[in-house]
Every structure is written in C-alpha cells, then in structure tokens.
Write an enzyme that holds these catalytic residues in place. Sequence first.
Site, mmCIF file in Angstrom:
data_model
loop_
_atom_site.group_PDB
_atom_site.id
_atom_site.type_symbol
_atom_site.label_atom_id
_atom_site.label_comp_id
_atom_site.label_asym_id
_atom_site.label_seq_id
_atom_site.Cartn_x
_atom_site.Cartn_y
_atom_site.Cartn_z
ATOM 1 C CE1 TYR A 63 -3.684 2.414 0.392
ATOM 2 C CE2 TYR A 63 -2.309 3.438 2.058
ATOM 3 C CZ TYR A 63 -3.389 3.486 1.212
ATOM 4 O OH TYR A 63 -4.182 4.600 1.184
ATOM 5 C CD1 TRP A 74 -1.674 7.317 -0.786
ATOM 6 C CD2 TRP A 74 -1.761 9.146 -2.091
ATOM 7 N NE1 TRP A 74 -2.980 7.754 -0.842
ATOM 8 C CE2 TRP A 74 -3.060 8.877 -1.624
ATOM 9 C CE3 TRP A 74 -1.573 10.247 -2.925
ATOM 10 C CZ2 TRP A 74 -4.164 9.665 -1.966
ATOM 11 C CZ3 TRP A 74 -2.667 11.026 -3.248
ATOM 12 C CH2 TRP A 74 -3.948 10.731 -2.781
HETATM 13 N N1 LIG Z 1 -2.207 8.212 12.374
HETATM 14 C C1 LIG Z 1 -2.578 8.249 11.100
HETATM 15 N N2 LIG Z 1 -1.996 7.444 10.218
HETATM 16 C C2 LIG Z 1 -2.355 7.472 8.931
HETATM 17 C C3 LIG Z 1 -3.356 8.354 8.484
HETATM 18 C C4 LIG Z 1 -3.978 9.192 9.439
HETATM 19 O O1 LIG Z 1 -4.891 9.982 9.124
HETATM 20 N N3 LIG Z 1 -3.553 9.132 10.736
HETATM 21 N N4 LIG Z 1 -3.709 8.372 7.179
HETATM 22 C C5 LIG Z 1 -3.529 7.143 6.433
HETATM 23 C C6 LIG Z 1 -3.725 7.360 5.007
HETATM 24 S S1 LIG Z 1 -5.280 7.939 4.554
HETATM 25 C C7 LIG Z 1 -2.792 7.068 4.077
HETATM 26 S S2 LIG Z 1 -3.229 7.211 2.426
HETATM 27 C C8 LIG Z 1 -1.460 6.569 4.443
HETATM 28 C C9 LIG Z 1 -0.349 7.098 3.535
HETATM 29 O O2 LIG Z 1 0.786 6.340 3.684
HETATM 30 P P1 LIG Z 1 1.812 6.078 2.471
HETATM 31 O O3 LIG Z 1 1.114 6.192 1.174
HETATM 32 O O4 LIG Z 1 2.554 4.832 2.742
HETATM 33 O O5 LIG Z 1 2.779 7.302 2.638
HETATM 34 P P2 LIG Z 1 3.811 7.972 1.633
HETATM 35 O O6 LIG Z 1 4.715 8.775 2.492
HETATM 36 O O7 LIG Z 1 3.091 8.687 0.554
HETATM 37 O O8 LIG Z 1 4.618 6.736 1.049
HETATM 38 C C10 LIG Z 1 5.023 6.668 -0.259
HETATM 39 C C11 LIG Z 1 6.456 6.143 -0.302
HETATM 40 O O9 LIG Z 1 6.771 5.857 -1.655
HETATM 41 C C12 LIG Z 1 8.068 6.377 -1.948
HETATM 42 N N5 LIG Z 1 8.104 6.665 -3.400
HETATM 43 C C13 LIG Z 1 7.795 7.811 -4.037
HETATM 44 N N6 LIG Z 1 7.912 7.657 -5.371
HETATM 45 C C14 LIG Z 1 8.340 6.394 -5.583
HETATM 46 C C15 LIG Z 1 8.653 5.627 -6.745
HETATM 47 O O10 LIG Z 1 8.565 6.085 -7.880
HETATM 48 N N7 LIG Z 1 9.049 4.341 -6.565
HETATM 49 C C16 LIG Z 1 9.152 3.790 -5.335
HETATM 50 N N8 LIG Z 1 9.543 2.520 -5.255
HETATM 51 N N9 LIG Z 1 8.849 4.480 -4.215
HETATM 52 C C17 LIG Z 1 8.448 5.748 -4.336
HETATM 53 C C18 LIG Z 1 8.199 7.597 -1.077
HETATM 54 O O11 LIG Z 1 9.559 7.944 -0.882
HETATM 55 C C19 LIG Z 1 7.464 7.145 0.197
HETATM 56 O O12 LIG Z 1 8.354 6.554 1.104
HETATM 57 O O13 LIG Z 1 -1.191 6.913 5.804
HETATM 58 C C20 LIG Z 1 -2.195 6.454 6.696
HETATM 59 N N10 LIG Z 1 -1.749 6.638 8.045
HETATM 60 N N1 LIG Z 2 -1.545 18.315 2.342
HETATM 61 C C1 LIG Z 2 -1.971 17.047 2.347
HETATM 62 N N2 LIG Z 2 -3.210 16.752 1.898
HETATM 63 C C2 LIG Z 2 -3.642 15.468 1.928
HETATM 64 C C3 LIG Z 2 -2.816 14.405 2.351
HETATM 65 C C4 LIG Z 2 -1.508 14.746 2.816
HETATM 66 O O1 LIG Z 2 -0.733 13.874 3.246
HETATM 67 N N3 LIG Z 2 -1.124 16.051 2.800
HETATM 68 N N4 LIG Z 2 -3.279 13.105 2.335
HETATM 69 C C5 LIG Z 2 -4.421 12.797 1.468
HETATM 70 C C6 LIG Z 2 -5.045 11.533 1.813
HETATM 71 S S1 LIG Z 2 -4.260 10.105 1.359
HETATM 72 C C7 LIG Z 2 -6.255 11.433 2.413
HETATM 73 S S2 LIG Z 2 -6.919 9.902 2.722
HETATM 74 C C8 LIG Z 2 -7.020 12.620 2.778
HETATM 75 C C9 LIG Z 2 -7.640 12.491 4.174
HETATM 76 O O2 LIG Z 2 -8.648 13.414 4.324
HETATM 77 P P1 LIG Z 2 -9.458 13.490 5.703
HETATM 78 O O3 LIG Z 2 -9.674 12.145 6.236
HETATM 79 O O4 LIG Z 2 -10.625 14.357 5.473
HETATM 80 O O5 LIG Z 2 -8.430 14.332 6.588
HETATM 81 P P2 LIG Z 2 -7.701 14.211 7.990
HETATM 82 O O6 LIG Z 2 -6.671 15.289 7.908
HETATM 83 O O7 LIG Z 2 -7.262 12.850 8.310
HETATM 84 O O8 LIG Z 2 -8.806 14.622 9.035
HETATM 85 C C10 LIG Z 2 -9.565 15.813 8.915
HETATM 86 C C11 LIG Z 2 -9.986 16.319 10.268
HETATM 87 O O9 LIG Z 2 -10.914 15.427 10.869
HETATM 88 C C12 LIG Z 2 -10.981 15.792 12.236
HETATM 89 N N5 LIG Z 2 -11.419 14.648 12.997
HETATM 90 C C13 LIG Z 2 -10.697 13.621 13.492
HETATM 91 N N6 LIG Z 2 -11.490 12.753 14.144
HETATM 92 C C14 LIG Z 2 -12.750 13.253 14.064
HETATM 93 C C15 LIG Z 2 -14.015 12.824 14.562
HETATM 94 O O10 LIG Z 2 -14.160 11.785 15.185
HETATM 95 N N7 LIG Z 2 -15.084 13.598 14.274
HETATM 96 C C16 LIG Z 2 -14.983 14.750 13.571
HETATM 97 N N8 LIG Z 2 -16.084 15.427 13.334
HETATM 98 N N9 LIG Z 2 -13.803 15.188 13.116
HETATM 99 C C17 LIG Z 2 -12.704 14.439 13.348
HETATM 100 C C18 LIG Z 2 -9.601 16.256 12.635
HETATM 101 O O11 LIG Z 2 -9.686 17.476 13.373
HETATM 102 C C19 LIG Z 2 -8.892 16.403 11.296
HETATM 103 O O12 LIG Z 2 -8.172 17.608 11.185
HETATM 104 O O13 LIG Z 2 -6.207 13.778 2.740
HETATM 105 C C20 LIG Z 2 -5.477 13.896 1.523
HETATM 106 N N10 LIG Z 2 -4.893 15.209 1.480
HETATM 107 MO MO LIG Z 3 -5.245 8.343 2.323
#
Ligand SMILES: Nc1nc2c(c(=O)[nH]1)N[C@H]1C(S)=C(S)[C@@H](COP(=O)(O)OP(=O)(O)OC[C@H]3O[C@@H](n4cnc5c(=O)[nH]c(N)nc54)[C@H](O)[C@@H]3O)O[C@H]1N2
Ligand SMILES: Nc1nc2c(c(=O)[nH]1)N[C@H]1C(S)=C(S)[C@@H](COP(=O)(O)OP(=O)(O)OC[C@H]3O[C@@H](n4cnc5c(=O)[nH]c(N)nc54)[C@H](O)[C@@H]3O)O[C@H]1N2
Ligand SMILES: [Mo]
Length: 748
Positions: free
Chosen positions: A113, A115
């Site tokens: 998994y 991005w």
């Molecule tokens: N506590 C907490 N944890 C969360 C979340 C949260 O809200 N709270 N959000 C979750 C969510 S929604 C997501 S989507 C995940 C995101 O988690 P990830 O998608 O695992 O995070 P990234 O840092 O985007 O990881 C991408 C990796 O790919 C590498 N990379 C970039 N380009 C390339 C390439 O061309 N080739 C290769 N081989 N590697 C490459 C980058 O250096 C990086 O290390 O985190 C989750 N974790």
């Molecule tokens: N700049 C930037 N943008 C991103 C990303 C990034 O890494 N960087 N990641 C992308 C990815 S993969 C994803 S999945 C999306 C995630 O998008 P979201 O899931 O919408 O975003 P989060 O930042 O995880 O959370 C948004 C807010 O939800 C609130 N929250 C937490 N728990 C609760 C709850 O129980 N109830 C309510 N009402 N609010 C709560 C928190 O205050 C938090 O700031 O964002 C995307 N956008």
């Molecule tokens: Mo995500």
Amino acid sequence: MADRSTRKTKITSSHWGAFEVDVEDDRIVATRPFGPDPAPSRIPESVPAAVHHRSRVSRPSIRRQWLEHRDRAGRGSDPFVEVPWDEALDLAAQEIDRVRKSHGNEAIYGGSYGWGSAGRFHHAQSQLHRFLNCAGGYVASFGSYSTGCAQAIMPHVFGTDFLALLYEHQDGWSTIHAHTETLVMFGGINPKNAQVSMGGITEHDTGSWLDRCLAKGARCINISPQRSDATAGCEWLALRPSSDTALMLALAYVLYTEDLADHAFLDRYTVGFEQFLPYLLGQSDGQPKTPDWAGPLCGVAPQAIHDLARRMAATRTLITVAWSLQRAEHGEQPYWMASVLASMLGQIGLPGGGVGFGYGAIGGVGKSLIGLRGMTLPQGVNPVDKVIPVARVADMLRNPGQPYDFNGRREAYPDIRLIYWAGGNPYHHHQDLNALHDAWQRPETIIVNEPFWTATAKRADIVFPATTPYEREDIGRSNLDDYLFHMPQLIPPVGDARDDYAIFAGLAARLGVEDAFTEGRTATEWTTTLYDAYRDLAAQAGIAVPDLETLRRENWVRLPIRDNAPNQTLLAPFRAAPDTSPLPTPSGRIEIFSETIAGFGYDDCPGHPMWLPPSEWLGNATNAAPLHLVSPQPGDKLHSQLEAALADVPGARPVALILHPDDAARRGIVQGDLVRVFNARGACRARATISTEIYPGVVALPTGAWYGDPGSNIDPQGNPNVLTLDVGTSRLGQGCSAHTALVDVARL
Ligand SMILES: Nc1nc2c(c(=O)[nH]1)N[C@H]1C(S)=C(S)[C@@H](COP(=O)(O)OP(=O)(O)OC[C@H]3O[C@@H](n4cnc5c(=O)[nH]c(N)nc54)[C@H](O)[C@@H]3O)O[C@H]1N2
Ligand SMILES: Nc1nc2c(c(=O)[nH]1)N[C@H]1C(S)=C(S)[C@@H](COP(=O)(O)OP(=O)(O)OC[C@H]3O[C@@H](n4cnc5c(=O)[nH]c(N)nc54)[C@H](O)[C@@H]3O)O[C@H]1N2
Ligand SMILES: [Mo]
C-alpha cells in the site's frame, strides 16, 4: 574553459499539482507555481532539496546479517552493505524463487500500500503487482487507509461501490454552490487536504468554492474538534472526536419527535426505518437518543442540536462527512448514520441536498468532469486469491493461519515469508508502529524499492534504489482533473537509482518471465503504447488528445472535458424512478436496516447504525491517558514524502502538536515547549503549539514524520503512529483506526 552550465525550465505534474521546475547542470534548483493554477500548493518548494538529499538510497543495499547469515534479527539496526546491481538482483530473484518453491506464492505479501509518486506508467505498486503476477502471484490487500471502512459499509447502504459513488456520482461543487443552503460538514472541509489528489490536480479550487458558497449566503457548519478543519467564514460546532454518531442520532431524534422527518421519502426510498425507530426512541435499549443524552457525550449544548436539526429540516441541506470519521474504531457508524439522517431529511437525490463524502479530502472531489479513463498499466491476473483488508497487515504477520472476520467472510491469515514493498511507507502509515516493528521481524525476507532511506527501507533486507518522477519520463493524468501532462525526465537518475520498471524487468529476467513482464517493450515504448491507447479511447468519446510528440513539445494541454452544464446529483435517477432505477442493494432501496449485515451477527456492527463508542475516547479517558489524539494529514507535504527536506528546516522537527491552553496550563506547558506525547503503546517528541481552536482535551499531531530507529523509547521526530491503536474498525470494515488513541502530554 567554456561555461558548460545549462539551465532549462519544464513543467511536471504530481499528486499535489503541476509546477515549474528549473534544472541546472543535472540538478533541480528551483520550483515555481504553474500559471493556470489559481491556488497553487507550496508543497513543491521542498522538491529540490528532497531529490538531491543525502538520505537518497544511492546503491543497491543488503542488510549485513541477512547477506551473511540470512538472519532476520536486527532489522532496523543492522548496517547495510552496498552491492552491484547484478548481485542484488540475483539475490532477490533467488530468494523470491526459494520462497515460492518452498512455501507457494501465498507466502509472498505484495499488497504494498502507498502513495508513491509517479505518472501513469511508473506507478510503483502497479509495476510490483504486474511483476508478482508474472512470477506466480502474491497476497494482495483490499481497500485503503483512506476509505477502507467506508468501502466495506457503504455498498450495504447505497449498493454502489463507494469509490464510484464518491468520484462519479456525488453532487459537484457547482451544484452545491447553486442549491445548498446549509452545508453540515462533519470533520470539516479543509483546503489544506484538498491540495492533494491522486494522480494530479491542476486547478486547486476547493477553498474558493467554499468561499463562494459562503458569499452566496450558505451557512457552512464545521462539526469538528478543530476550527481549522474548515475555512474562516464557516461556523464551528466543536465536538469530541468519535462522538459524531451520537450527535447524528440526536439530530434524527429531533427530526422524528418534532415531526420534521420526511416519511414519504422513508416509505418510498428506504427499508428498515421501523427496525431503527425503536432504537432511536429508546424502546429497545431504554435510552432515547435525545439531545440531552447526546449533549454530554459529544460535548455539545443540547440546544445547539435542536437548533441545527430544525435548520436542516427547513433548508436545502447537504451533510458531508470527512474520511477521517471512518478512520476510527466503529467508523462504519457515522457513515451509515449520516445516510440515515439524510434519508430522514428526504433530500437525497435533490441537487445540493442529501449526503456526500470527502469533499475536503481530495481536491478532485466535486469537480464536474466528463469521465475519461485509461492509461493504466495492465497488471495481469493474480493466481493467488488471498486478499487481506489493507490495515490488517501487522495482524497478518503476527497470526499466520489464524482466522479473522471481514464483511461477512471468515478467512485465515496467510503465512507470510517474504514481503515486497514498492511505493509505500508502512512505517509512516500503519498504526502502533512499535508493534509493527515486532511483527515485521517474522518474515524471512523483506525487499523494498525506495528512493529514500525511510524507516521502511531501513527495516528491509534488500533495498533497491528507485528513481523519483523527475528522473524518468512519464505521463501525468488523473481521472479527477482536466489537464494532461508530459512529465519529462528532468535529471539523470540520482546515484545508481533505477526505475521500478527496470528493477522488476531485471528480476523477471532472472525468474524466466521477462517476456511476460516487459512484452518486449522499453519504458518509452510502454509509455507510447499506453498513451496511444488512451488517445484512441478519447477519440471514441469525441475528445481530441494530441499525439505524444506534440504533448512532449507542448508539455501540457487542457482537455475539453469540463462539464459546462453540471447538475450532477447523487442518486437523482433513483429518486426520479425508484422502481425502474432501483439501487443495487438487496432491497433496491437505501438500507437503514440491513438484513445482510444483521445476518453477519457482528456485535461491533449490528443491523442498523448505533452509537458504539470506541475503546479509547474522551468518554472513557483515564488519568494515565486523559487526552484524545487526532492525527490529521500534514499541510506541508504528502504523508511522509519530501520529509527529508522538511526535516532539515531549522525548528521544524519534532512536529508541532496542537493543544488547548487549559490542557497546556494544567501541565505547565508553554508555547514552543518540547513535549513528550505518550501512552502505553509508545511515546514521541513534539513541539507544543497552544491554540483555543481545538476542543479541550483533544490534541492534534499531523502524520508524516519519519519513524525513528529502534531501541529509542521516544520517537524523536513526532510520528503519531507510535501512539495510535492498531485494531480494525469492526469485523465488517476492518479499516484502520488511526483516530482512536488516548494519550498524555508532558514537558520534556
Ligand atoms: N495516524 C494516522 N496514520 C495514517 C493516516 C492518518 O490519518 N492518521 N492516514 C492514512 C492514510 S489515509 C494514508 S493514504 C497513508 C499514507 O501512507 P503512504 O502512502 O505509505 O505514505 P507515503 O509517504 O506517501 O509513502 C510513499 C512512499 O513511496 C516512496 N516513493 C515515491 N515515489 C516512488 C517511486 O517512484 N518508486 C518507489 N519505489 N517508491 C516511491 C516515497 O519515498 C514514500 O516513502 O497513511 C495512513 N496513516
Ligand atoms: N496536504 C496534504 N493533503 C492530503 C494528504 C496529505 O498527506 N497532505 N493526504 C491525502 C489523503 S491520502 C487522504 S486519505 C485525505 C484524508 O482526508 P481526511 O480524512 O478528510 O483528513 P484528515 O486530515 O485525516 O482529518 C480531517 C480532520 O478530521 C478531524 N477529525 C478527526 N477525528 C474526528 C471525529 O471523530 N469527528 C470529527 N467530526 N472530526 C474528526 C480532525 O480534526 C482532522 O483535522 O487527505 C489527503 N490530502
Ligand atoms: Mo489516504
């Protein structure tokens, strides 16, 4: 001596938007915003320092203990030995071959998994999956950390695949702007997150749409623990995290008892209200879901709940739910309950009314575009049919052969001997990282393709240095964007890095499946093939796309796929003709009660939405862990990408923790103090930022810091995932529960 310096400027595309890149002497020296973007992201400013950073993996590297003794111990602390490419590829191929021959391909986990950044061809995960399919298959993963729980629950409610509903059927912003009078935003709608969109976003406009709705007189109500989850003009109804379902139930209670519910809608378009009603009224459990009941649970004044319910019934109301709400234990419930609440309002299928999901999560949500898919690397067929819910990875490693439940099925975890990860960073994204570190010691071999020495790369046995998108040619395009980019190769590969494609082609050759993997094409030939097929598809849809040579020359084009008379409304066809356009649910209607789910017999996700508090939230806070930690997305980057550069900025690490002045005062913490954030699972450092714009008792620490080295009892940079709980949202969804965590904070 002649001046050999060359300077060129090109445009490239990324998950966070298009940007101009200045290149001098094979180095990226600067970036600038892309002209047509009205609100460009500042994330690209970190690109030059990151791409040439000392933390790049420069050569294939093998962990010494693994190289010499095939020893698993020491992952994360052992030194690495650099070896020539051929030797590293030989070793990895032999190991894949050994594992598949002695344990079967079911012993290989390739979910991978993440991005990873790329255009259409170099997408690391697709490359890995195609390669592993050619080599006999792998254990895959279902869903995402973003929306895994919603992807399981919502098809039971609306029938439709959740991602299709989200990206193809929801009301567009133009519809919302034209019709919505009250926008009720659970978890807010934050332009900070809408900076990002998978595959690219060229015109960032989420913030301006919100502003235009406000300017037109819409009331936008941000129901969230943080005021900053929506833009300045929005109202803020602060609540305790994970209490939203209780609030929604109380809103439903007011609608019902004040005769504001639309019974004609409930009768015609839904099933199961009669099974839900006894619960709402407290006949089945002795607890009517009144505002007086919900108020103390949510930390919201009961009068505010009454007022909001009446307002919602009196105006065109769109309920939006952020993805974050389902990234918590029992995350199924607020999603399901929001749909029930919208059904009771009877506005589903009316423009600007009903319910929607993730308008602030991804910048592409709500753009009105004519769908034009394509340009995806064919991944072939996976001969292994084992698929785990994506966030159950550590569980799987810990419990080989053990049964687990998922959405009505009971399966056994596979016995994983080899992990291959490309394009993701589990030591960023997974919960309870200290426990993942232990589970991660079990497989015999871990192979990672990475540009950077991330915590994941440091915990691998074989690390292949991968190029970044600036080091190879690709095509930039997203289903949710109306621009098309040529992503030129801007610089030669840094160090000895190779493209993921070249790495897998090298492994495929050694495993005797080179022809199947490459089909005899170079990377450029693949790009051309995928592009030409896309162009044909577009032509069939009447959309002219330039040939690749022209796109190379022009660098980018805007495609004529903007819907100029957008009126897209979620479930409008169903509303118009429920008998001839039924929903693909068992009943053909919106399921307020689901026989299917009830039939699973899960007490953590029964047959209709219920208030099921998570195991850690302010309602059961203890002296040892009195604060609720939310861990949102970082504003200055995408997850852990570009962290190398950002961590170098003086004062930037550890990451800032937002906490309320009352909570700070009680602990003698002042603005800027170094603090320890901790619970029984772990501890990290952070820098205190004191703000009244967070609900008292809640602290916020964004994700994205690189997890530190083992052996330290405090994560140095501020990774919230040393604190979060690693349990599935429920047996139904098995999504990640990142927002379920109680912690304490102390001055360091
Ligand atoms: N506590 C907490 N944890 C969360 C979340 C949260 O809200 N709270 N959000 C979750 C969510 S929604 C997501 S989507 C995940 C995101 O988690 P990830 O998608 O695992 O995070 P990234 O840092 O985007 O990881 C991408 C990796 O790919 C590498 N990379 C970039 N380009 C390339 C390439 O061309 N080739 C290769 N081989 N590697 C490459 C980058 O250096 C990086 O290390 O985190 C989750 N974790
Ligand atoms: N700049 C930037 N943008 C991103 C990303 C990034 O890494 N960087 N990641 C992308 C990815 S993969 C994803 S999945 C999306 C995630 O998008 P979201 O899931 O919408 O975003 P989060 O930042 O995880 O959370 C948004 C807010 O939800 C609130 N929250 C937490 N728990 C609760 C709850 O129980 N109830 C309510 N009402 N609010 C709560 C928190 O205050 C938090 O700031 O964002 C995307 N956008
Ligand atoms: Mo995500």
